[in-house]
Design an enzyme around this catalytic site. Structure first.
Site, PDB file in Angstrom:
ATOM      1  N   GLU A   1      -5.347  -5.483  10.398  1.00  0.00           N
ATOM      2  CA  GLU A   1      -4.356  -4.430  10.624  1.00  0.00           C
ATOM      3  C   GLU A   1      -4.654  -3.712  11.931  1.00  0.00           C
ATOM      4  O   GLU A   1      -5.517  -2.820  11.971  1.00  0.00           O
ATOM      5  CB  GLU A   1      -4.410  -3.408   9.489  1.00  0.00           C
ATOM      6  CG  GLU A   1      -4.132  -3.988   8.121  1.00  0.00           C
ATOM      7  CD  GLU A   1      -3.618  -2.914   7.175  1.00  0.00           C
ATOM      8  OE1 GLU A   1      -2.461  -3.021   6.772  1.00  0.00           O
ATOM      9  OE2 GLU A   1      -4.348  -1.964   6.885  1.00  0.00           O
TER      10      GLU A   1
ATOM     11  N   SER B   1       3.313  -2.258  10.157  1.00  0.00           N
ATOM     12  CA  SER B   1       4.771  -2.142  10.290  1.00  0.00           C
ATOM     13  C   SER B   1       5.527  -3.422   9.946  1.00  0.00           C
ATOM     14  O   SER B   1       6.548  -3.721  10.570  1.00  0.00           O
ATOM     15  CB  SER B   1       5.136  -1.651  11.699  1.00  0.00           C
ATOM     16  OG  SER B   1       4.594  -0.361  11.925  1.00  0.00           O
TER      17      SER B   1
ATOM     18  N   LYS C   1      -0.010   4.232  -0.199  1.00  0.00           N
ATOM     19  CA  LYS C   1      -0.695   5.373   0.440  1.00  0.00           C
ATOM     20  C   LYS C   1      -0.584   6.627  -0.442  1.00  0.00           C
ATOM     21  O   LYS C   1      -0.558   6.528  -1.658  1.00  0.00           O
ATOM     22  CB  LYS C   1      -0.147   5.626   1.839  1.00  0.00           C
ATOM     23  CG  LYS C   1      -0.103   4.358   2.697  1.00  0.00           C
ATOM     24  CD  LYS C   1       0.039   4.666   4.145  1.00  0.00           C
ATOM     25  CE  LYS C   1       0.351   3.400   4.917  1.00  0.00           C
ATOM     26  NZ  LYS C   1       0.014   3.494   6.308  1.00  0.00           N
TER      27      LYS C   1
ATOM     28  N   GLY D   1       2.083   2.116  10.640  1.00  0.00           N
ATOM     29  CA  GLY D   1       2.957   3.282  10.495  1.00  0.00           C
ATOM     30  C   GLY D   1       3.636   3.708  11.785  1.00  0.00           C
ATOM     31  O   GLY D   1       4.190   4.798  11.862  1.00  0.00           O
TER      32      GLY D   1
ATOM     33  N   ASN E   1       0.863  -1.193   0.000  1.00  0.00           N
ATOM     34  CA  ASN E   1       0.000   0.000   0.000  1.00  0.00           C
ATOM     35  C   ASN E   1       0.894   1.236   0.000  1.00  0.00           C
ATOM     36  O   ASN E   1       1.516   1.550   1.008  1.00  0.00           O
ATOM     37  CB  ASN E   1      -0.890  -0.032   1.254  1.00  0.00           C
ATOM     38  CG  ASN E   1      -1.701   1.234   1.417  1.00  0.00           C
ATOM     39  OD1 ASN E   1      -1.830   2.029   0.481  1.00  0.00           O
ATOM     40  ND2 ASN E   1      -2.273   1.414   2.608  1.00  0.00           N
TER      41      ASN E   1
ATOM     42  N   GLY F   1       2.717  -1.250   4.251  1.00  0.00           N
ATOM     43  CA  GLY F   1       2.665   0.164   3.908  1.00  0.00           C
ATOM     44  C   GLY F   1       4.061   0.708   3.645  1.00  0.00           C
ATOM     45  O   GLY F   1       4.641   0.532   2.576  1.00  0.00           O
TER      46      GLY F   1
ATOM     47  N   GLU G   1      -7.032   4.233   8.004  1.00  0.00           N
ATOM     48  CA  GLU G   1      -6.838   5.683   7.819  1.00  0.00           C
ATOM     49  C   GLU G   1      -8.100   6.317   7.251  1.00  0.00           C
ATOM     50  O   GLU G   1      -8.439   7.459   7.583  1.00  0.00           O
ATOM     51  CB  GLU G   1      -5.615   5.941   6.913  1.00  0.00           C
ATOM     52  CG  GLU G   1      -4.317   5.651   7.655  1.00  0.00           C
ATOM     53  CD  GLU G   1      -3.149   5.223   6.772  1.00  0.00           C
ATOM     54  OE1 GLU G   1      -3.239   5.346   5.537  1.00  0.00           O
ATOM     55  OE2 GLU G   1      -2.150   4.748   7.334  1.00  0.00           O
TER      56      GLU G   1
ATOM     57  N   HIS H   1      -9.677   0.737   4.852  1.00  0.00           N
ATOM     58  CA  HIS H   1      -8.392   0.956   5.525  1.00  0.00           C
ATOM     59  C   HIS H   1      -8.613   1.858   6.738  1.00  0.00           C
ATOM     60  O   HIS H   1      -9.420   2.792   6.691  1.00  0.00           O
ATOM     61  CB  HIS H   1      -7.389   1.602   4.551  1.00  0.00           C
ATOM     62  CG  HIS H   1      -5.997   1.606   5.100  1.00  0.00           C
ATOM     63  ND1 HIS H   1      -5.568   2.521   6.045  1.00  0.00           N
ATOM     64  CD2 HIS H   1      -4.950   0.781   4.874  1.00  0.00           C
ATOM     65  CE1 HIS H   1      -4.310   2.257   6.356  1.00  0.00           C
ATOM     66  NE2 HIS H   1      -3.905   1.208   5.656  1.00  0.00           N
TER      67      HIS H   1
HETATM   68  C1  PEP Z   1      -0.903  -0.032   5.837  1.00  0.00           C
HETATM   69  O1  PEP Z   1      -0.954   1.128   5.475  1.00  0.00           O
HETATM   70  O2  PEP Z   1      -1.790  -0.802   5.472  1.00  0.00           O
HETATM   71  C2  PEP Z   1       0.209  -0.465   6.665  1.00  0.00           C
HETATM   72  C3  PEP Z   1       0.203  -1.661   7.178  1.00  0.00           C
HETATM   73  O3  PEP Z   1       1.225   0.459   6.871  1.00  0.00           O
HETATM   74  P1  PEP Z   1       2.654   0.187   7.581  1.00  0.00           P
HETATM   75  O4  PEP Z   1       3.206  -1.091   7.010  1.00  0.00           O
HETATM   76  O5  PEP Z   1       3.463   1.379   7.230  1.00  0.00           O
HETATM   77  O6  PEP Z   1       2.379   0.055   9.038  1.00  0.00           O
END
Ligand code: PEP
Length: 251
Positions: A167, A212, A11, A173, A9, A233, A97, A95
């Protein structure tokens, strides 16, 4: 046997130049044919990525779609049918966010899920709890409710053509990753919830972990019985790191 999947992703990152660089880096990665890999650029860069990765094994997805599947008067939105026309094959829905910053409700997420499927896209349904919810012992309840919101309206059968991404919001993040055991517990609960309605389907649905994920943590996470790969991400913006995560899914 479920085929592992790794999804990147991107983003709201990238310029045409940095996206071109990332495409070049991805094209150099050696990835096992046993792993499905998809990248989710910003909508602005979808066509560039589709054409840059044409002929490769990378699938391209979008990060969101409109609640209505067809083109129409909905300023600023992109219809799932338009994404399909642009050669996307998947789309993220729900998601965290978007749920937290843009106020997307379970009802909206369910409509997007349906819009995606009706346009021939595979939805990747994102679910997960906040830190406060985890600390209050509500993780399984929260995730079950997010999943039920889709099952209750569309039926469990829709998951035959969908992917689920667990998630934990506190891990996205932040550099904090759920431990393999913490993630496995939630993945097993998601699968059990599906199995209560359709044991056969529950055995087939891919459930990705996101939060992460890095090359260093991927193999241990992906080694858990109900974790079928990752939604990545930040680390997906580095082709070598992302390639290493994809290789961990194939090992
Ligand atoms: C995501 O945006 O779905 C995600 C898992 O981000 P990150 O890997 O940066 O935590």
């Amino acid at each position: 046997m479920r085929r592992p999947m790794v999804a990147g992703n991107w983003k709201m990152h990238g310029t045409r130049a940095s996206v071109a660089e990332l495409i070049n880096g991805l094209a150099q990665q050696q990835i096992s044919a046993d792993v499905d890999v998809a990248v989710f650029p910003s909508t602005l860069h979808v066509l560039q990525v589709v054409s840059g990765l044409a002929g490769s094994d990378f699938a391209v997805g979008a990060q969101d779609c409109a609640i209505d599947p067809q083109q129409g008067a909905l300023t600023g939105e992109v219809a799932a049918s338009q994404l399909h026309d642009a050669h996307c094959s998947l789309v993220l829905v729900g998601h965290s966010e978007r749920r937290s910053v843009l106020g997307e409700t379970d009802q909206v997420v369910t409509r997007k899920f349906a819009a995606a499927q009706s346009s021939g896209l595979t939805p990747v349904l994102c679910v997960g709890e906040t830190l406060a919810q985890r600390e209050a012992g509500q993780t399984l309840e929260v995730v079950a409710a997010q999943l039920s919101a889709v099952i209750d309206v569309l039926g469990v059968e829709v998951f035959a053509q969908a992917v689920i991404a667990y998630e934990p919001v506190w891990a996205i993040g932040t550099g904090l990753t759920a431990s393999p055991e913490q993630a496995q517990d939630v993945h097993a609960a998601i699968r059990a919830q599906l199995a209560a309605k359709s044991p056969e389907l529950a055995g087939q649905v891919r459930i990705l972990y996101g939060g992460s994920v890095k090359a260093a943590s991927a193999a241990e996470l992906f080694g858990m019985p109900d974790i079928d790969g990752g939604l990545v991400g930040g680390a997906s913006l580095n082709a070598d790191e992302f390639g290493a995560i994809c290789r961990a899914a194939g090992s």
